[in-house]
Design an enzyme around this catalytic site. Structure first.
Site: not given
Lengths: 430, 430
Positions: B17, B133, B140, B191, B194, B205, B209
């Site tokens: 993607t 980034e 962002i 979508g 997941e 997740d 981060k």
């Protein structure tokens, strides 16, 4: 053997509010700063006409001087910070610094907005950098993200709140239902507004910042006299109340630069912003700017748009950026511009809010709606407060999309009606 | 004589993607990109296991290969973009690229969060850049502002919404009063989630981060197993409704890293955020992150935290940054850290919202309040819905500031009460 770290000498011209913030920032965070850039950083000289007044920050008296040549002519000076503001002598100081091969950091939006090309041409000639993150949005990381982090994008629009004083006044008016004049006086007392507030409340400050944003976003330099700039002084608590109750909107002074079909719209004016829009939540002296890129979509940067320390954060970070990469080419904005022309203000289209003040008598509304209809402006809603017949009454209207020129013509006609007693206020909807 | 512009060759590993978004970005904006960096930029090779499926973007078939060495061993390749995600073979590919002197751009937060030191050490050895980034906050501008534009600051806290899937689910639950499971299923269909949603909805997740943000903000690398990570799957419409009606709050999954008296708190968990806080207005798949610096104060960056094109915007902008300055030293985060220790989760203090499910019979509330009191937790408010006696009933409580350890102990005791029938949910207030 230990390698000697390079030494970077910085000269500060202007020991006012932001200058004091810069000194304070170095006082607080010098070890952090030096380690981050892997160099010895020396604030070598501070020049101001007044080197006597206590600024409330610790400073070695030996650093102070009233002679700007102590900075501009010092061959060891690497970076010159200009924080005196205004056009002259700031321009001459900056040009001299550049001529003498010194990098420049400035917060001077007025100067950049008027002398952009002259300054950048000079800097390109001697190969120095000119950094100005502090000039728009104070401490908010805004120009670097726009110029670098979003570099892969064609920018589609930049719009937001970039004047803290006007935003403070509108916020207070909105929260407390008070008049513009009253809140302005309070803001002046608190130091949020200047004694002569024209510059902030009439949109000129926003306009200068918008010029800089427009260069970085669209690669186009447009002079202030060539776009529409309108302030907030005619806004009343009635307008704010109507916007909230009937339209679910707040009134914000927005600076807008947006590209539509190759035509760039550049304008500063009060705008009705829906309450669920993030800009509606940008209150008080804070600033918030949307940047919309063709790849990234919309991003928003928010934070303190002015003030001693926030602005100093941007100034000192700019100095660090120069130490990190003193050879970075001065490429601001896209080199290929997608802008084909600047759209005249009279050709923009918007929904409008109107406040018409008229004597309440039969036929008035009929006359007004007839005029609007003649100019192809269709009315979405009308509210008229009940008063005694023959008294002055405000009529609130919201229109569907209409052309600015038609609105101007219609308002002129409306104001010429005998029963209309005051200037008509019209505010665009976002 | 015309000077030849330098050519920069880029290899893309991973044509999924985001990879397709990168190709699309080059397709759209190559002239803009090349002019901005003043170089010829060539997407020279795209490697993926599947080079047959149509990605819906225009691509020269000659660029496609299934052999990663076509990128990693090409001596003319300058920049390698890694977008396959996961730990292996991504790690080996990146290390090989670095060993072969190629700069790396990646969006792989999982890999960076686990192998940060290994990757950065390798890159420092061969003097290449590693840019990421896109790994936090998608499109962002977040890491560059944090690392560069705010470099003059001691960072005091970083907190925000950095998982779009969880935020989408919470937003939908809040707007439509629907259950977690129901909204999750819809998000999967659209979508936005997941098929195995654990990673997003249980906070992993966000945690990965947050590890990266914590390095950049505080110069401290903390492994995921060493801090508290909690997801949103136990949140019900009841919690959301109570938060809104009684507390004027919304529930958001926040990642928080903040320094208090030399102690760093690092945690991911649902949090009650006041409705007038800007983070409360970060809805749907959008992300928003506050960064608070000692000089600048609070700034917020907001935008699309994921997605094909937004993430590609960050990836391509990183490539441009490397072309602009390929020698920039890999200095991420302050070199002098203000962090003296990591605060154990049990020692943090917070106000808490509690939902206790119990049989409605005399004395239950008395027992519960007794337990809280024994653990030094004082109750700010209690709401108990009216039900028939002997039925299961939710009891909502809000506490004053209390220690996490005391809360854990109290909840354990409360859950051991015979009349308490379900696990107690407790959510911290911002």
């Amino acid at each position: 053997m230990m390698l000697m770290k390079k030494t970077v000498n910085i000269g500060l011209i202007g020991f006012g509010t932001i200058g004091s913030g810069v000194v304070e920032t170095f006082n607080r965070n010098l070890p952090l700063i030096e380690d981050k850039v892997d160099a010895k950083v020396v604030l070598k000289k501070i020049v101001d006409l007044d080197i006597v007044t206590d600024r409330g920050v610790q400073v070695d008296p030996d650093l102070l001087s009233t002679n700007v040549d102590d900075i501009l002519e010092d061959p060891d000076m690497d970076i010159v910070i200009e924080l005196i503001g205004g056009y002259q002598p700031a321009l001459n100081f900056i040009l001299k610094a550049i001529e003498n091969g010194k990098h420049v950091v400035t917060a001077n939006k007025a100067l950049l907005a008027r002398h952009w090309e002259e300054i950048m041409d000079a800097a390109r000639k001697t190969g120095v950098r000119v950094c100005f993150e502090a000039s728009v949005g104070g401490g908010i990381p805004l120009l670097e993200p726009l110029n670098d982090s979003l570099a892969a994008n064609k920018i589609q629009s930049i719009y937001g709140i970039i004047n803290g004083t006007a935003n403070y006044i509108l916020t207070k008016m909105s929260e407390e239902g008070r008049d513009f004049e009253e809140v302005l006086k309070e803001a002046q007392k608190l130091g949020y507004a200047e004694q002569d507030p024209t510059f902030d409340v009439e949109g000129h400050d926003s306009a200068q910042k918008l010029i800089i944003l427009t260069i970085l976003g669209f690669g186009v330099y447009i002079k202030q006299e060539n776009f529409h700039v309108e302030g907030i002084s005619m806004i009343t608590p009635q307008d704010i109340q109507f916007a909230s109750k009937e339209l679910g909107c707040v009134i914000k002074l927005l600076a807008i630069s947006q590209l539509l079909d190759g035509q760039l719209e550049v304008r500063v004016h009060p705008t009705l912003v829906p309450e669920d829009h993030l800009l509606a939540a940008v209150n008080g002296v804070f600033n918030g700017v949307y940047i919309v890129g063709d790849v990234v979509g919309p991003v928003l940067m928010y934070g303190p748009g002015a003030g001693m320390l926030p602005t100093a954060s941007a100034v000192v970070s700019d100095c660090m950026d120069i130490v990190g990469d003193s050879k970075k080419p001065l490429i601001y904005g896209p080199q290929i511009s997608s802008v084909e022309s600047i759209k005249p203000m009279t050709e923009i289209e918007s929904r409008y809010y109107l406040r018409i003040t008229a004597i309440d008598k039969p036929g008035v509304l009929h006359s007004i709606s007839g005029i609007l209809s003649n100019f192809d402006i269709s009315i979405e809603s009308v509210n008229q407060e009940k008063r005694d017949e023959g008294q002055e009454v405000p009529i609130f209207m919201v229109t569907h999309h209409a052309k600015e020129q038609n609105m101007l013509n219609a308002v002129e006609k409306i104001e010429s009606l005998e029963s209309v007693t005051k200037n008509t206020v019209f505010i665009r909807l976002l």
